[in-house]
Design an enzyme around this catalytic site. Structure first.
Site, PDB file in Angstrom:
ATOM      1  N   LEU A  16       0.932  -1.526   0.257  1.00  0.00           N
ATOM      2  CA  LEU A  16      -0.144  -0.034   0.232  1.00  0.00           C
ATOM      3  C   LEU A  16       1.041   1.152  -0.456  1.00  0.00           C
ATOM      4  O   LEU A  16       0.959   1.822  -0.709  1.00  0.00           O
ATOM      5  CB  LEU A  16      -1.188   0.389   1.392  1.00  0.00           C
ATOM      6  CG  LEU A  16      -1.712   1.136   1.312  1.00  0.00           C
ATOM      7  CD1 LEU A  16      -2.252   2.022   0.875  1.00  0.00           C
ATOM      8  CD2 LEU A  16      -2.814   1.233   3.213  1.00  0.00           C
ATOM      9  N   VAL A  17       1.735   1.744   1.125  1.00  0.00           N
ATOM     10  CA  VAL A  17       2.872   3.098   1.035  1.00  0.00           C
ATOM     11  C   VAL A  17       3.853   2.760  -0.448  1.00  0.00           C
ATOM     12  O   VAL A  17       4.147   3.944  -0.972  1.00  0.00           O
ATOM     13  CB  VAL A  17       3.182   2.676   2.512  1.00  0.00           C
ATOM     14  CG1 VAL A  17       3.639   4.484   2.736  1.00  0.00           C
ATOM     15  CG2 VAL A  17       1.966   2.583   3.634  1.00  0.00           C
ATOM     16  N   TYR A 143       2.961  -8.251  16.956  1.00  0.00           N
ATOM     17  CA  TYR A 143       3.760  -7.057  16.461  1.00  0.00           C
ATOM     18  C   TYR A 143       3.785  -5.252  17.362  1.00  0.00           C
ATOM     19  O   TYR A 143       4.594  -5.845  16.429  1.00  0.00           O
ATOM     20  CB  TYR A 143       2.484  -6.909  14.813  1.00  0.00           C
ATOM     21  CG  TYR A 143       2.304  -5.410  14.040  1.00  0.00           C
ATOM     22  CD1 TYR A 143       2.666  -6.019  13.147  1.00  0.00           C
ATOM     23  CD2 TYR A 143       1.716  -4.659  14.301  1.00  0.00           C
ATOM     24  CE1 TYR A 143       2.701  -5.030  11.931  1.00  0.00           C
ATOM     25  CE2 TYR A 143       1.748  -3.301  13.916  1.00  0.00           C
ATOM     26  CZ  TYR A 143       2.455  -4.750  12.106  1.00  0.00           C
ATOM     27  OH  TYR A 143       2.834  -2.808  11.450  1.00  0.00           O
ATOM     28  N   PRO A 170       3.381   6.369  11.591  1.00  0.00           N
ATOM     29  CA  PRO A 170       1.379   6.722  10.399  1.00  0.00           C
ATOM     30  C   PRO A 170       0.534   6.592  11.052  1.00  0.00           C
ATOM     31  O   PRO A 170       0.202   4.897  11.903  1.00  0.00           O
ATOM     32  CB  PRO A 170       1.702   5.799   9.449  1.00  0.00           C
ATOM     33  CG  PRO A 170       2.231   4.991   9.400  1.00  0.00           C
ATOM     34  CD  PRO A 170       3.019   4.913  10.605  1.00  0.00           C
ATOM     35  N   VAL A 173      -3.471   3.803   7.592  1.00  0.00           N
ATOM     36  CA  VAL A 173      -3.509   4.068   6.550  1.00  0.00           C
ATOM     37  C   VAL A 173      -4.970   3.523   5.187  1.00  0.00           C
ATOM     38  O   VAL A 173      -4.809   2.049   5.845  1.00  0.00           O
ATOM     39  CB  VAL A 173      -2.226   3.246   5.627  1.00  0.00           C
ATOM     40  CG1 VAL A 173      -1.595   3.970   4.408  1.00  0.00           C
ATOM     41  CG2 VAL A 173      -1.207   3.821   7.096  1.00  0.00           C
ATOM     42  N   HIS A 186      -7.271  -4.969   6.842  1.00  0.00           N
ATOM     43  CA  HIS A 186      -7.916  -3.213   7.932  1.00  0.00           C
ATOM     44  C   HIS A 186      -9.320  -3.189   7.566  1.00  0.00           C
ATOM     45  O   HIS A 186      -9.169  -3.835   6.708  1.00  0.00           O
ATOM     46  CB  HIS A 186      -6.659  -1.900   7.300  1.00  0.00           C
ATOM     47  CG  HIS A 186      -5.181  -2.732   8.390  1.00  0.00           C
ATOM     48  ND1 HIS A 186      -4.285  -3.114   7.987  1.00  0.00           N
ATOM     49  CD2 HIS A 186      -5.007  -2.999  10.172  1.00  0.00           C
ATOM     50  CE1 HIS A 186      -2.760  -3.393   8.500  1.00  0.00           C
ATOM     51  NE2 HIS A 186      -3.676  -3.771   9.523  1.00  0.00           N
ATOM     52  N   ARG A 216     -11.174   6.104  14.587  1.00  0.00           N
ATOM     53  CA  ARG A 216      -9.296   6.819  14.313  1.00  0.00           C
ATOM     54  C   ARG A 216      -9.581   7.238  13.669  1.00  0.00           C
ATOM     55  O   ARG A 216     -10.374   8.269  13.029  1.00  0.00           O
ATOM     56  CB  ARG A 216     -10.096   5.193  13.245  1.00  0.00           C
ATOM     57  CG  ARG A 216     -10.343   3.751  14.540  1.00  0.00           C
ATOM     58  CD  ARG A 216      -8.912   3.686  15.122  1.00  0.00           C
ATOM     59  NE  ARG A 216      -8.827   2.268  15.289  1.00  0.00           N
ATOM     60  CZ  ARG A 216      -9.150   1.970  17.168  1.00  0.00           C
ATOM     61  NH1 ARG A 216      -9.886   2.973  17.689  1.00  0.00           N
ATOM     62  NH2 ARG A 216      -9.314   0.671  17.254  1.00  0.00           N
TER      63      ARG A 216
END
Length: 322
Positions: A16-17, A143, A170, A173, A186, A216
């Protein structure tokens, strides 16, 4: 960054990023010359859990700078069932990338942390000084602790070897190229994918797991990409920096679900399954440090970012990670 030729290696570059950074860099490149060569690597280019494969990757590309995004990731329920795996695999990845960067005399590494690393019992808003102030939430401690250890390693490499290894934190995202898998994604991509399924199936109701009440902060991947590039070029501290939208931009999960419904044009009714876990009620992060250093940055409004992401998913559903 210096004016000589820089080679920036992006681990987790197919995610994604990484894909968002690639999009921004390609837009920059179209506008003129650059002294930067960008290399985006995914899991097919080498298994970063393996030290030897990590060395081969660095020998091949000879990076001067690294953006470290690679991680074993997953949503709330996936984390709850695999905490040990999340800890061990992420510890191996991070240790290999940072130690190989040190051995190859990489000038700067920017690693990606997550707001879930912060203590479960804390005051809000959370800021960069609070990372190690207590245990993280039990749902994803594996994690979270592995990500926290990046900060410990960064400080160690700086103290012992003078390395400029830093990290960004971050908020949540989302965006194009996200993981839309039903088992490990997510909340935003999961809702986008499931609602698309519901429309295809003609479902009159759409169920959101949990109460919809947790709050969030969500950041659009292309906004985060621009901030990552800014950190790489301008931020000169080993201390972590939070990359988040403003506190007043915090939204409920139910507001996100409604925005996704609007973006999809879904005509059915959203219902909430309150028998399912909500996770943490809130994780409000302060972006005061970011705002002090990068005052004029403008974030994409969440409704527009969700619309763009839904449009991308519909267009790329067959190729998306589902």
């Amino acid at each position: 960054m210096s004016s000589e030729k820089n080679v920036i290696l992006v681990t987790g570059g197919s995610g994604l990023v990484g894909q968002a950074i690639k999009t921004v860099i390609e837009e920059e490149a179209a506008k003129g010359n650059s002294n930067e060569t960008w290399v985006f690597c995914g899991s097919k280019d080498g298994d970063l859990r393996d030290r030897a494969q990590t060395e081969v990757l660095f020998d091949k590309h000879k990076p001067t700078h690294v953006i470290h995004l690679a991680a074993m990731v997953g949503g709330l329920f996936h984390n709850m069932a695999h905490n040990l795996d999340f800890f061990r695999e992420n510890m191996a990845i991070n240790d290999n990338v940072l130690h190989t960067s040190y051995k190859h005399k990489v000038k700067k590494v920017v690693s990606c942390l997550s707001t879930c690393i912060f203590p479960d019992n804390t005051t809000y808003p959370i800021d960069e000084t609070m990372v190690h102030n207590g245990p993280p939430h039990t749902s994803n401690y594996g994690y979270s602790y592995a990500k926290r250890m990046i900060d410990v390693l960064n400080r160690g490499y700086h103290e012992q070897h003078g390395c400029l290894f830093t990290s960004v934190v971050p908020c949540n995202v989302f965006g194009p190229h996200d993981n839309f898998s039903l088992s490990s994604s997510h909340v935003v991509p999961a809702l986008i994918r499931r609602m698309d399924d519901a429309i295809r199936n003609g479902d009159q109701t759409f169920t959101v797991l949990g109460s919809g009440k947790p709050l969030r902060q969500f950041i659009y991947s292309l906004d985060l990409a621009k901030l990552f590039i800014w950190v790489l070029r301008k931020y000169e501290s080993v201390e972590p920096i939070i990359l988040s939208v403003d506190e007043e931009d915090e939204v409920t999960i139910s507001a996100v679900a409604e925005a996704i419904k609007k973006a999809h044009g879904y005509q059915g009714q959203i219902v909430y399954d309150t028998t399912k876990a909500d996770g943490q009620y809130k994780k409000t992060a302060s972006n005061k440090k970011l705002r002090a250093l990068n005052k004029d940055f403008s974030f994409t409004p969440i409704d527009k970012a969700i619309q763009d992401t839904v449009d991308w998913f519909k267009k790329n559903r067959e190729q998306a990670r589902t």
